[in-house]
Scaffold this motif. Structure first.
Motif, short mmCIF file in Angstrom:
data_model
loop_
_atom_site.label_atom_id
_atom_site.label_comp_id
_atom_site.label_asym_id
_atom_site.label_seq_id
_atom_site.Cartn_x
_atom_site.Cartn_y
_atom_site.Cartn_z
N THR A 4 70.60 54.26 122.12
CA THR A 4 71.41 53.05 122.01
C THR A 4 70.60 51.92 121.39
N SER A 5 71.34 51.04 120.73
CA SER A 5 70.73 49.81 120.21
C SER A 5 71.41 48.65 120.90
N ARG A 6 70.70 47.54 120.98
CA ARG A 6 71.29 46.35 121.59
C ARG A 6 71.52 45.32 120.49
N CYS A 7 72.74 44.82 120.41
CA CYS A 7 73.05 43.82 119.38
C CYS A 7 72.28 42.54 119.65
N ALA A 8 71.66 42.03 118.60
CA ALA A 8 70.84 40.83 118.77
C ALA A 8 71.68 39.58 118.89
#
Lengths: 65, 658
Positions: A4-8
């Motif tokens: 997963t990536s976290r939206c900045a």
């Protein structure tokens, strides 16, 4: 478990492999950007290349980004 | 728990319908993927998940036909994709609904649950993103919610598959939610009157359908055509219209307010916010997003970025890489090993692919964008960037610009091309064209911002103010005109703010590296290509002819050195490449400390002119694709004369007043 990536911009978590910015964009083939499905903020993929290796290394060291 | 393919689904066991419903961006699609093993699009972007994803799966020994629907705030749809959700529910008899709620926003989820209660739909509530809720100090009492609502309530983190097994077990215990708002005598009478004409046995109860019609859902009549005789449809339409006349402009609000009266006490009772978290964030948060008090903080951030990028990146790092590394060592070394004069000229000459293309890309732009990307990543990871977006929203609203136009403008600071694509979320063609124009004109992308900061680091602070002031004036002018042409429709800029935090070094490192990699892949080939074009133009003497042809414009109108024409040519490929060309031209004077007042004016004029150009060739292609060839060419036809016009006026003003 998918990576997963976290939206900045909005903080939402998402799977970068299924968040290409716009599949109908004429430049989408090979595009290295992903867009947050929540707010649309675009950022380069961080699960590939050197950034991906760094991310994996940090996860292995227990310093999950 | 395991998923089976459509073809291989159990033939002996009829699959029960399971419909995933939720407000937008709560992780429905991620939960669909976690339940079925098929990872569909994580959420509804772009243009939302208008396509409905389906999968057959065995969950806790029961066969389910799982349907993932587009996000909606209610059964009365505000858009076409939300209508799909309403129709899926309408046409699916005896469905079990899995309501996916953002645990950070219980109120919004319960408002939808109240409608499912009215619709008499068996429901299970998933409190998704519960980890993020906990991070923000939000505590939900799931057991108490379960008791009050009369349905299973499970906390989940879909992206990590947490709670998914419990959810699968809970599906067989689905029940109709106990939330039943009362609407008062007048409305209840109207509901009864309509309900009598509506068919029973559909996926939604007669009461729920009646309430939707009374709330003004005209599209529902179309969906009911196959179930209701023509005469009844006319009567239903008449009754709904008559009720609407009684509550002009507010019938939906009246109904929503009644639902809120039931939901609000539950939220107050069952959701706890830890005071420690709330208090420590609230004061600073309020500061960071305040349209006036946020300005000193923004100024501090910009000053720090200016120092870091302009001094460390553009001076220390560039001076080292461009001089001792490239000019003094690598270029002569490469030149000495190349066998033919023609090849030497092509690789290491004045317009050499290495001496100019790679030197610009690696020795000038790379250190600048790297320092800028570090700054940008720190701003992102700290949570300040979204707060900056909220603050800018205040400014845009003050200009009278439609709230929906703000997000593409903010996204443009990352990449204008991608932001141009997102303008399709705007409702009218006129809005899309004007926001595209604003993006192309006055919103520099991250790479260009970096080189601008670096260039401004070389001039006096007053000259930098001229640059910022001119661009702000252009943005205000075009924004003001746009606001006159785009009447405000009251649409708001909705952005959920993540918590402020101390940036993590690991996150900043990963974000910076990924951006640098992306930049090198995207920009470097264009730098080399642009240099190749310049080289061909030089060899064929076309460059000299262009410089002579452009002389009245570049030297006469803008009063820039003739060589600036070459930089402007590069600007057609990428604005930051043009800025790098200007940087290379003036850098020796900066290093020697011999930059004159006239040169400072030239830098600001050239930088403003280039900034107002179309961002890059990719942006131009997307512009043509998104807006059509005619409008795309019209925008380009406006942008270039406009940028030179503003540059000329600025030149006159600066030579008189600077």
């Amino acid at each position: 478990m998918p990576a997963t990536s976290r939206c900045a911009l909005c903080g939402a978590r998402f799977d970068p492999s299924s968040a290409s910015c716009n599949p109908s964009c004429p430049l989408s083939r090979g595009c290295g950007l992903v867009c947050c499905p929540h707010c649309g903020h675009g950022a380069p993929r961080d699960d590939r290349g050197l950034a991906g290796l760094l991310k994996k290394a940090l996860v292995r060291l227990g310093k999950s980004p | 728990m395991h998923a089976t393919s459509e073809a291989g689904a159990s033939a002996t066991q009829a699959a029960r319908p399971l419909v995933l419903v939720g407000t937008p961006n709560v992780g429905k699609s991620a939960l669909f993927g976690a339940l079925t093993g098929r990872y569909a699009t994580v959420s509804n972007y772009p243009g939302t998940t208008v396509e409905v994803n389906r999968a057959r799966v065995q969950l806790a020994g029961i066969a389910w036909e799982v349907v993932d629907t587009p996000g909606t705030d209610g059964l009365r749809p505000a858009a076409d994709d939300a209508r799909v959700t309403r129709d899926v529910l309408l046409h699916t008899k005896d469905a079990t609904v899995l309501l996916v709620c953002d645990a950070k926003n219980l109120r919004r989820g319960l408002m939808l649950l109240a409608q499912l209660g009215e619709a008499r739909v068996a429901t299970v509530l998933a409190l998704n993103m519960s980890d993020e809720a906990a991070e923000r100090g939000i505590r939900l009492d799931a057991a108490a919610l379960e008791r009050v609502l009369g349905i299973p309530v499970i906390e989940t983190v879909a992206t990590q598959k947490r709670g998914v097994e419990e959810l699968a077990q809970a599906l067989s215990r689905a029940a109709v939610p106990r939330l039943r708002p009362a609407y008062g005598a007048v409305l209840e009478t109207a509901v009864d009157e309509l309900a009598e004409l509506l068919p029973a046995g559909l996926g939604l109860s007669q009461r729920a359908l009646a309430l939707q019609l009374l709330a003004g859902d005209e599209s529902l009549l179309e969906s009911l055509q196959q179930f209701v005789p023509e005469s009844s449809l006319e009567r239903l339409s008449f009754l709904a219209r008559r009720f609407g006349q009684r509550y002009p402009n507010a019938r939906g609000v009246v109904i929503a307010r009644r639902r809120l009266q039931v939901v609000e006490p539950l939220v107050s009772e069952l959701q706890r916010r830890e005071r420690r978290v709330a208090r420590s964030r609230s004061v600073f948060d309020a500061w960071t997003t305040h349209p006036l008090f946020g300005l000193p903080l923004l100024a501090l951030v910009l000053f720090a970025a200016y120092e870091f990028v302009g001094v460390l990146g553009a001076q220390t790092a560039v001076n080292f890489l461009e001089g001792p590394v490239f000019r003094d060592r690598l270029v002569p070394m490469l030149s000495s090993v190349l066998p033919w004069e023609g090849l030497r000229e092509a690789i290491t000459g004045r317009y050499g692919l290495f001496s100019m293309g790679l030197s610009y890309g690696l020795a000038i732009v790379l250190p600048i964008v790297t320092t800028f990307f570090i700054t940008f990543s720190i701003l992102e990871d700290s949570g300040y960037l979204p707060r900056l977006a909220v603050m800018l929203n205040h400014a845009f609203k003050a200009m009278g610009l439609n709230g929906k136009a703000v997000l593409p403008m903010i996204l443009g600071l990352g990449c204008d091309t991608m932001a141009t694509v997102t303008t399709r979320v705007l409702e009218t063609r006129r809005e899309r064209i004007l926001v595209t124009l604003l993006l192309a004109l006055a919103v520099p992308c991250s790479a260009q911002l970096a080189v601008i900061l670096a260039m401004l680091g070389a001039v006096h602070f007053a000259a930098a103010i001229w640059f910022v002031g001119t661009l702000t004036a252009v943005l205000l002018l075009v924004g003001f005109l746009a606001a006159r042409l785009i009447p405000g429709e009251g649409s708001d800029f909705v952005l959920e703010l993540p918590p402020l935090r101390v940036p993590s070094a690991g996150n900043v490192l990963i974000k910076t590296v990924s951006r640098v990699e992306w930049y090198l892949k995207e920009a470097l080939p264009l730098f080399v290509l642009g240099t190749g074009v310049l080289q061909i133009l030089d060899k064929t003497h076309a460059l000299a002819a262009i410089e002579v042809a452009a002389r009245p414009l570049v030297v006469g109108l803008l009063q820039l050195p003739q060589e600036a024409a070459g930089a402007f040519l590069l600007g057609f490929l990428r604005r930051d490449y043009a800025a790098a060309g200007l940087f290379a031209h003036y850098q020796p004077y900066v290093q020697a400390g011999t930059l004159t007042r006239t040169m400072e004016i030239e830098i600001v004029v050239a930088l403003v002119t280039v900034t107002l150009f179309l961002p890059c060739i990719a942006n131009f292609i997307v512009l043509l694709k998104e807006r059509g060839v005619r409008v795309g060419l019209a925008i380009a036809g406006f942008v270039f004369p406009f940028s030179f016009g503003v540059g000329a006026l600025l030149n006159l003003a600066m030579r008189r007043f600077y």
